[in-house]
Design an enzyme around this catalytic site. Structure first.
Site, PDB file in Angstrom:
ATOM      1  CE1 TYR A 151      25.212 -28.136  81.124  1.00 47.80           C
ATOM      2  CE2 TYR A 151      27.258 -27.862  80.076  1.00 47.80           C
ATOM      3  CZ  TYR A 151      26.004 -27.939  79.873  1.00 47.80           C
ATOM      4  OH  TYR A 151      25.653 -28.078  78.458  1.00 47.80           O
TER       5      TYR A 151
ATOM      6  CG  HIS B 102      27.862 -31.362  79.116  1.00 47.62           C
ATOM      7  ND1 HIS B 102      26.794 -32.108  78.505  1.00 47.62           N
ATOM      8  CD2 HIS B 102      27.785 -31.618  80.311  1.00 47.62           C
ATOM      9  CE1 HIS B 102      26.077 -32.463  79.617  1.00 47.62           C
ATOM     10  NE2 HIS B 102      26.810 -32.507  80.617  1.00 47.62           N
TER      11      HIS B 102
HETATM   12 CO    CO Z   1      25.968 -35.072  75.787  1.00 48.21          CO
END
Ligand code: CO
Length: 396
Positions: A153, A206
């Protein structure tokens, strides 16, 4: 001209998509749209089936009027479900207008402001050397802008996985910000030493950080001259943007989960960001995305349209059409679809040497083979779930 039928197609040729066809009383004239919303596809499909009767009998040429009709029909306005459904309808109407005029949609929007649209793609690896190799491969293909992630991630913050609670549901990631915050500057130190300073590099957070953590990261990355820092904060942290903005000259990008002009406006007016990551698919279509980009223009905010693989081929074609014509273009995210998608969908945008040229076919240039789509039924899919090491759901 009248709308005679609306057909919703949910299919999974390698990943889930929600497609739409709007038929007219002109023989052979129909429009193709898309309302894919990652992880919530059946919900958008149901919204479209619910809205469809409102469209029957209306003139499909009245795009602006139908946009407002759909936006205001429910009293409850906005949100990602309605925005994606609205985009599906809007794309299909622009497709009809293009086919009627025998012109590609980019011509209807004002014509090209550039020959082709510069794209970025994703370099990643389990360590910095793998990420470096991955970035080199993209540079060799011609990409001028590369997103760089290391570890699960995007950073070394994911410490492990909790097994799924029940079959068919996702595992939960265990994430801690400190290893993540240490890993990203170390990655860019390595990449700048190995790849030089000319290639445009950036990183996607993110939305995993608190405001002060994001400010620290932007400050530490300043020396590596990022193209931008993506999604450093959740859009909801509006009052925290001044802290992040004041911390560094690292350009900031946000907007892939923004679904409304009302959430974009303060970001523009306060000069908090440099790039806006909306795309027509999740703000209600081309009609609205075009207006948002016009609002961004006087604030020197450029586009960096979200284009992960969940932005399916119809939505991507709409993005490329708009990105071709706006003066405040920045970059377009590019991801190749699973092979089976190319079996079901024809006319998909082609990327060559890091650039996409919009289709010259009338409308959006895309068609869906319904028989083939039916051979790939919907499969339930989930987005990542994230907990801290002590078992708390990750709140940031
Ligand atoms: Co993004």
């Amino acid at each position: 001209m009248r709308i005679t039928d609306v057909k919703v197609i949910v299919t999974c040729p390698g990943r889930n998509y929600v497609f739409l066809k709007i038929y007219t009383d002109v023989p052979g004239l129909y429009g193709v749209g898309e309302g894919t919303l990652n992880g919530s596809e059946p919900v958008v499909a149901e919204a479209l089936r619910h809205i469809a009767p409102l469209l029957i009998g209306r003139d499909p040429q009245r795009i602006e009027d139908i946009w407002h009709l759909v936006y205001r029909h429910a009293y409850w306005r906005g949100g990602p479900i309605f925005a994606a459904a609205q985009a599906a309808i809007d794309f299909a109407l622009w497709d009809i207008k293009g086919k009627q005029a025998n012109l590609p949609v980019y011509q209807l929007l004002g014509g090209k402001a550039r020959d082709s649209v510069m794209c970025y793609s994703h370099a990643f690896g389990k360590d910095v050397v793998e990420t470096e190799d991955s970035a080199r491969q993209l540079m060799e293909q011609g990409f001028k802008v590369v997103r760089c992630q290391v570890g699960v991630y995007g950073g070394a913050g994911v410490l492990g996985l909790n097994p799924p609670m029940s079959p068919g549901t996702p595992p939960e990631q265990i994430y801690e910000p400190t290893p993540y915050l240490l890993s990203v500057p170390a990655m860019f130190k390595h990449l700048r030493e190995k790849l030089g300073n000319e290639i445009e590099l950036f990183h996607d957070v993110h939305e995993q950080l608190s405001p002060i953590e994001a400010a620290r990261l932007a400050k530490e990355l300043e020396q590596y001259r990022l193209f931008f820092l993506e999604d450093p904060l959740m859009p909801e942290h509006r009052e925290s943007w001044p802290i992040l903005r004041a911390a560094s000259t690292t350009p900031l990008a946000i907007g892939e989960i923004i679904t409304s002009r009302w959430d974009c406006l303060p970001l523009f007016q306060n000069h908090w960001i440099d790039f806006i990551r909306i795309k027509p698919l999740h703000v209600g279509g081309l009609t609205e995305a075009r207006k948002i980009m016009i609002m961004a223009e006087p604030y020197n905010v450029r586009s960096a349209f979200h284009g992960a693989a969940d932005i399916g081929p119809v939505a991507q074609a709409a993005s490329v059409a708009l990105q071709s014509v706006i003066p405040n273009f920045g970059v377009q995210e590019w991801t190749r679809y699973p092979d089976a998608t190319y079996d079901v969908v024809s006319g998909t945008c082609e990327m060559k040497s890091g650039f996409i040229t919009p289709s010259e076919k009338p409308g959006l240039g895309i068609d869906i083979d319904e028989e083939k789509a039916a051979a790939y039924p919907y499969k339930q899919a989930w987005m990542p779930l994230v907990r801290r090491a002590d078992g708390t759901m990750h709140v940031y």
